[in-house]
Design a protein around this motif. Structure first.
Motif, PDB file in Angstrom:
ATOM      1  N   ARG A   1      43.035  39.321  39.369  1.00 47.45           N
ATOM      2  CA  ARG A   1      41.682  39.712  38.842  1.00 47.45           C
ATOM      3  C   ARG A   1      40.804  39.018  39.475  1.00 47.45           C
ATOM      4  O   ARG A   1      39.560  39.354  39.652  1.00 47.45           O
ATOM      5  CB  ARG A   1      41.743  39.559  37.444  1.00 47.45           C
ATOM      6  CG  ARG A   1      42.175  40.786  36.326  1.00 47.45           C
ATOM      7  CD  ARG A   1      42.416  40.282  35.117  1.00 47.45           C
ATOM      8  NE  ARG A   1      40.866  40.256  34.460  1.00 47.45           N
ATOM      9  CZ  ARG A   1      40.406  41.446  33.988  1.00 47.45           C
ATOM     10  NH1 ARG A   1      41.084  42.462  33.708  1.00 47.45           N
ATOM     11  NH2 ARG A   1      39.084  41.314  33.296  1.00 47.45           N
TER      12      ARG A   1
ATOM     13  N   ASP B   1      39.547  31.888  36.682  1.00 53.11           N
ATOM     14  CA  ASP B   1      40.130  32.847  35.861  1.00 53.11           C
ATOM     15  C   ASP B   1      41.465  32.427  36.292  1.00 53.11           C
ATOM     16  O   ASP B   1      41.987  32.112  37.383  1.00 53.11           O
ATOM     17  CB  ASP B   1      40.014  34.336  36.158  1.00 53.11           C
ATOM     18  CG  ASP B   1      40.401  35.500  35.240  1.00 53.11           C
ATOM     19  OD1 ASP B   1      39.299  35.788  34.618  1.00 53.11           O
ATOM     20  OD2 ASP B   1      41.500  35.585  35.069  1.00 53.11           O
TER      21      ASP B   1
ATOM     22  N   ASP C   1      44.565  27.642  34.650  1.00 52.20           N
ATOM     23  CA  ASP C   1      44.381  27.879  33.163  1.00 52.20           C
ATOM     24  C   ASP C   1      43.059  27.144  32.709  1.00 52.20           C
ATOM     25  O   ASP C   1      42.938  25.908  32.708  1.00 52.20           O
ATOM     26  CB  ASP C   1      45.650  27.453  32.476  1.00 52.20           C
ATOM     27  CG  ASP C   1      45.609  27.736  30.934  1.00 52.20           C
ATOM     28  OD1 ASP C   1      44.655  27.966  30.320  1.00 52.20           O
ATOM     29  OD2 ASP C   1      46.927  28.001  30.555  1.00 52.20           O
TER      30      ASP C   1
HETATM   31  C1  LIG Z   1      37.144  39.476  28.785  1.00 52.75           C
HETATM   32  S1  LIG Z   1      37.511  39.070  30.285  1.00 52.75           S
HETATM   33  C2  LIG Z   1      36.427  38.067  30.953  1.00 52.75           C
HETATM   34  C3  LIG Z   1      35.279  39.255  31.488  1.00 52.75           C
HETATM   35  C4  LIG Z   1      34.245  38.652  32.445  1.00 52.75           C
HETATM   36  N1  LIG Z   1      33.732  37.067  31.806  1.00 52.75           N
HETATM   37  C5  LIG Z   1      33.478  39.336  33.207  1.00 52.75           C
HETATM   38  O1  LIG Z   1      32.319  39.452  32.486  1.00 52.75           O
HETATM   39  O2  LIG Z   1      33.693  40.000  33.920  1.00 52.75           O
HETATM   40  C6  LIG Z   1      38.790  37.634  29.727  1.00 52.75           C
HETATM   41  C7  LIG Z   1      39.250  36.862  31.002  1.00 52.75           C
HETATM   42  O3  LIG Z   1      39.910  35.728  30.511  1.00 52.75           O
HETATM   43  C8  LIG Z   1      40.940  35.600  31.606  1.00 52.75           C
HETATM   44  N2  LIG Z   1      41.772  34.713  31.005  1.00 52.75           N
HETATM   45  C9  LIG Z   1      42.881  34.847  30.091  1.00 52.75           C
HETATM   46  N3  LIG Z   1      43.469  33.731  29.835  1.00 52.75           N
HETATM   47  C10 LIG Z   1      42.845  32.649  30.330  1.00 52.75           C
HETATM   48  C11 LIG Z   1      43.246  31.348  30.394  1.00 52.75           C
HETATM   49  N4  LIG Z   1      44.103  30.764  29.955  1.00 52.75           N
HETATM   50  N5  LIG Z   1      42.303  30.661  31.237  1.00 52.75           N
HETATM   51  C12 LIG Z   1      41.241  31.175  31.852  1.00 52.75           C
HETATM   52  N6  LIG Z   1      41.085  32.591  32.122  1.00 52.75           N
HETATM   53  C13 LIG Z   1      41.845  33.476  31.180  1.00 52.75           C
HETATM   54  C14 LIG Z   1      41.720  36.860  31.806  1.00 52.75           C
HETATM   55  O4  LIG Z   1      42.391  37.011  32.824  1.00 52.75           O
HETATM   56  C15 LIG Z   1      40.344  37.940  31.917  1.00 52.75           C
HETATM   57  O5  LIG Z   1      40.014  38.110  33.090  1.00 52.75           O
END
Ligand SMILES: C[S@@+](CC[C@H](N)C(=O)[O-])C[C@H]1O[C@@H](n2cnc3c(N)ncnc32)[C@H](O)[C@@H]1O
Length: 861
Positions: free
Chosen positions: A448, A443, A470
């Motif tokens: 988080r 993540d 990322d």
């Molecule tokens: C919908 S949530 C994921 C929930 C997780 N899959 C779960 O079931 O608990 C989306 C996540 O994507 C992460 N995120 C946002 N941009 C990102 C990036 N460029 N690379 C990786 N993660 C990213 C956010 O921090 C967030 O925690």
């Protein structure tokens, strides 16, 4: 009516099989009863006996009179008639009257006064009531009593009439009176019987016996209930009538759209507009278009459900009206709390038992999941039970289990969860893998990711590597995964019930940002997977958004940019993804994706797609980021234009493109919108005009160009021909020159000591060459090549060259003539050039080291 009693027949009823089903026969009475009846007849009252005696006397008197008359016949025939009549009367008295018309009862045909007609009516009513009475008799004793009373009254009246009036008249009148009386009474009875009937046939009547057992208060309450029910019925009927005769929805006057007093009024107006739109042709007012109605509806929906206009617009485009209302309503309600059993630590049954013992009311989530439980109520906080702290379960939405089920992880695989925080789905993956293989949980958010660590510790996950970077850069560091889950960051339009801020905080820019990031992440996810994986090669993409921009569009983009194809998610419920959405057409396989809605599946709005990678080669044409956005912008603009043309579609907000290339939505009032629309149309018309003009100009230009070209080609052909001729000549010259020069060089080699003389020769020859050809470099080359040739050969060649030279000189005469045609200035220039070239060649022709060494070698010899 009724069955005739047969008093004479035997008393004993037959017995045997099926006797109950046999048709009921006429009733049988016991002899004792018959005797009693006879004895009853005997037991007449004194009055009755008197009347009977009187009747008998009358009959006897009449008989005597008749006898006298017959003995002394009258002069008129009328007497006969009268006698006949009287006899008829007697017969009438003695015999029972015949029903229907006959000569004997022709009096019935005489016109009767109103009372008699009334009586007739009453009589028919009486007959009917009698028939009904027969049925009711046993049940209603009161009515019987009344009938008896009426009979008695009738008898009394009869007596009175007998005393006061003439016999015959008296009888008639008394009959009439008695009839009247009887009718009156029967009327009452009728009414009673009617009421009784009601009682009898209504279910209430069945309760009569029960009512007897009830207390008076209870009876009253029952009555009240009945009244209430009746009133409710009436009210319902009235309501239905009102709906049927409902007045047409009156479109609010301009500026008074917002003059709505309460939320209830807003809701009422929403309903009315929806009903108008459902049958627009019929219910429209003729002045306003569908978009006018939609505009008011949109505003009302925004105020009633607290959405911003942008999101409401999006939802209006997404759902049909009736479904939209359902979605909005469902999004106002929290979804049921659900938990997922951690199969690494416990079984669902054991967990359920443990929680039930703590006062949790729960059930399995459904047939589709073996680990999910739905919690209806709980006496303890679900995030603080000993079972929770021991990692036996995790609080997780039902829809969150779906992407992992679609991913279908296998044991011992290498799997990546690209955006995993707080780790709900990642821990599910690990549990299915039974802690084997390796799970990379990544993540971008450092805070988080701590939650992932915490959850993994609590749930006993030991096959994971947690990374924080990322996701877009992931394939640069690590590749070759068997499966990748991308639960992408999104606008969250499917989880409005959880986070109401979504209703007002999202706009065009947010959506654009999201889908751009989602695309990049998805491409990275695809690049991280190995197409050669023996067990996998799958990518699952999911969002908690219902907007096609973040779902179908993203997948459609990936299909174009990478070697992937859509495969079934393996989820047997949920609605199919869009293939056609408004004016957009997606790849037909997008129907393999799944959509989940709060109003249809009672879970958060969700989207799940499963891709299979079939080649690791990245197509060269794919520009991963910029292109698609432009594509979409183009398609959006196209959609906007077509929107304007369509009456049905709601007017959309337009977006202006800022410096950084992001669309910025602008708020416009009605007039501005219209002017802008008109401007656009004018531009379109202008554009098309310009295009036509340009095309025309192009065609004219092309024609001109083609003419010019044809002329040019002709010229060129001619010039080419001339050039060819020149070239052929120059070639010949060159060839000759080469050989000549070659010879001269060999001479140079031979005459080592006579350098000066050679030089002179060369200069002379070069002069000749220059006249023939301006290029001398080739000559240099040929001289070098010819260096190692034999002397004999040179001699031979020399001889040949001399011959050729003489030939060329003769042929060059013509060339020279041509050259003489060249203007003097130009000729001078050419000659100067030639001089310079000759100097150069002289410089090049100086003896080289190799030559010196060869000299030394020769000297030694
Ligand atoms: C919908 S949530 C994921 C929930 C997780 N899959 C779960 O079931 O608990 C989306 C996540 O994507 C992460 N995120 C946002 N941009 C990102 C990036 N460029 N690379 C990786 N993660 C990213 C956010 O921090 C967030 O925690």
């Amino acid at each position: 009516m009724g069955r005739k009693a047969k008093f004479t027949e035997g008393v004993v009823a037959k017995k045997g099989p099926g006797r109950k089903t046999k048709k009921q026969k006429d009733p049988l009475f016991s002899k004792a009863l018959i005797d009693a009846k006879e004895s009853n007849d005997a037991k007449l009252s004194s009055r009755q006996r008197k009347r009977a005696r009187k009747r008998i006397q009358k009959v006897e008197q009449r008989k005597e009179k008749q006898l006298l008359k017959t003995q002394s016949p009258s002069p008129h025939d009328n007497s006969k008639e009268s006698s006949e009549e009287s006899s008829d009367e007697e017969e009438l008295l003695l015999k029972p009257s015949k029903a229907g018309f006959s000569d004997h009862n022709n009096q019935w045909l005489k016109p009767k006064n109103k009372t008699s007609s009334k009586r007739q009516l009453h009589k028919t009513a009486e007959d009917e009531s009698d028939s009904e009475d027969d049925e009711i008799e046993d049940e209603n004793e009161n009515s019987e009593a009344e009938v008896d009373e009426s009979d008695e009254d009738m008898e009394e009246a009869e007596d009175d009439s007998e005393e006061d009036q003439d016999e015959s008249e008296e009888e008639q009148d008394s009959d009439e009176e008695s009839d009247n009386l009887k009718v009156q009474k029967l009327n009452d009875l009728d009414s009673d019987s009617d009421s009784n009937e009601e009682d009898n046939f209504s279910p209430e009547s069945d309760d009569n016996d029960e009512n007897d057992d009830l207390l008076p208060i209870e009876k009253e309450s029952k009555k009240l209930k009945k009244r209430q029910e009746k009133e409710d019925k009436l009210a319902e009927e009235e309501l239905q009538l009102n709906i049927a005769n409902q007045e047409k929805f009156i479109f609010p006057a301009k500026g008074s759209e917002d003059d709505v007093k309460s939320l209830q009024d807003v809701q009422q107006r929403i309903r009315e507009i929806v009903s108008v739109l459902a049958d627009f042709k019929k219910l429209r007012d003729g002045k306003h278009s569908r978009s006018d109605y939609l505009e008011i509806l949109k505003n009302d929906l925004c105020t009633y459900y607290s959405y911003n206009e942008f999101l409401m617009d999006k939802l209006l485009q997404l759902f049909p009206l009736s479904e939209l209302l359902e979605f909005l309503e469902a999004s106002e309600v929290q979804r049921p709390l659900t938990i997922r059993t951690n199969s690494l630590k416990t079984r669902r049954r054991d967990l359920a038992q443990a929680l039930i013992s703590r006062g949790v009311n729960l059930d399995p989530i459904g047939k589709w999941s073996k680990v999910g439980l739905v919690v209806y109520s709980s006496q303890v906080p679900m995030g603080a039970t000993p079972e929770y702290l021991a990692g036996h379960y995790i609080i997780q939405g039902a829809s969150s289990m779906l992407p992992v089920m679609a991913l279908a992880p296998q044991e011992n695989e290498r799997i990546l969860d690209m955006s995993s925080a707080p780790g709900g789905k990642a821990s599910h993956i690990s549990a299915i893998m039974k802690n084997t293989g390796v799970l990379f949980a990544n993540d971008i958010n450092r805070d988080r990711i701590k939650a992932v660590v915490g959850n993994f510790h609590r749930m006993g996950i030991i096959n994971s590597v947690i990374t924080c970077m990322d996701g877009r850069n992931y394939p640069q560091y690590m590749k070759g995964f068997d499966r990748v889950l991308l639960d992408a960051p999104c606008t969250g339009t499917g989880v409005v019930a959880k986070d109401a801020s979504v209703k007002t905080s999202k706009d065009e820019i947010d959506i654009q940002r999201c889908y751009n990031l989602q695309r990049q992440l998805l491409l990275a996810a695809i690049d991280s997977v190995s197409a050669k994986s023996s067990t996998g090669g799958y990518i699952v993409y999911s969002t908690c958004s219902v907007l096609p921009e973040e779902n179908e569009w993203v997948i459609d983009f990936a299909l174009k940019k990478r070697n992937v194809k859509l495969v079934s998610t393996g989820l047997d419920f949920g609605t199919d993804g869009f293939v056609n959405y408004r004016h957009y057409r997606f790849h037909p396989t997008l129907k393999l994706t799944k959509r989940f809605y709060p109003h249809t599946h009672n879970m958060d709005g969700f989207f799940v797609a499963k891709l299979k990678k079939f080649s690791d080669v990245i197509p060269k044409s794919s520009n991963d980021t910029d292109e698609p956005a432009e594509d979409i912008e183009d398609s959006k603009r196209a959609a906007e234009v077509s929107d304007e043309e369509e009456e049905i579609e709601s007017p959309k907000k337009k977006a202006k493109i800022s410096e950084n290339g992001v669309n910025v939505p602008t708020k416009l009032n009605g007039i501005e919108k219209k002017t802008k629309k008109l401007d656009k149309k004018i531009k379109l018309v202008k554009g098309t005009k310009e295009k036509v003009q340009k095309k025309k100009a192009k065609i004219v230009n092309q024609e001109q160009i083609s003419e010019e070209e044809s002329n040019n080609t002709k010229k060129k052909k001619r010039s080419k021909k001339a050039d060819k001729l020149d070239n052929s000549k120059t070639k010949n010259d060159n060839q000759a020159n080469k050989k000549v020069e070659g010879i001269s060089k060999t001479n140079n080699v031979k005459a080592k000591n006579k350098k000066s003389e050679n030089m002179k020769n060369i200069s002379k020859e070069s002069k000749i060459k220059n006249q023939a050809s301006p290029s001398l470099e080739r000559v240099d080359d040929s001289t070098e090549k010819d260096k190692g040739k034999n002397k004999n050969k040179n001699k031979k060649l020399q001889n040949k060259a001399v011959d050729k030279k003489s030939k060329i000189s003769s042929s060059k005469k013509s060339d020279l003539i041509e050259w003489t045609d060249v203007p003097m200035d130009a000729a001078k220039k050419i000659s100067n050039k030639m001089k310079k070239n000759t100097k150069k060649t002289i410089g090049k022709l100086k003896p080289r080291k190799s030559d010196k060494s060869s000299k030394k070698f020769k000297n030694k010899k």
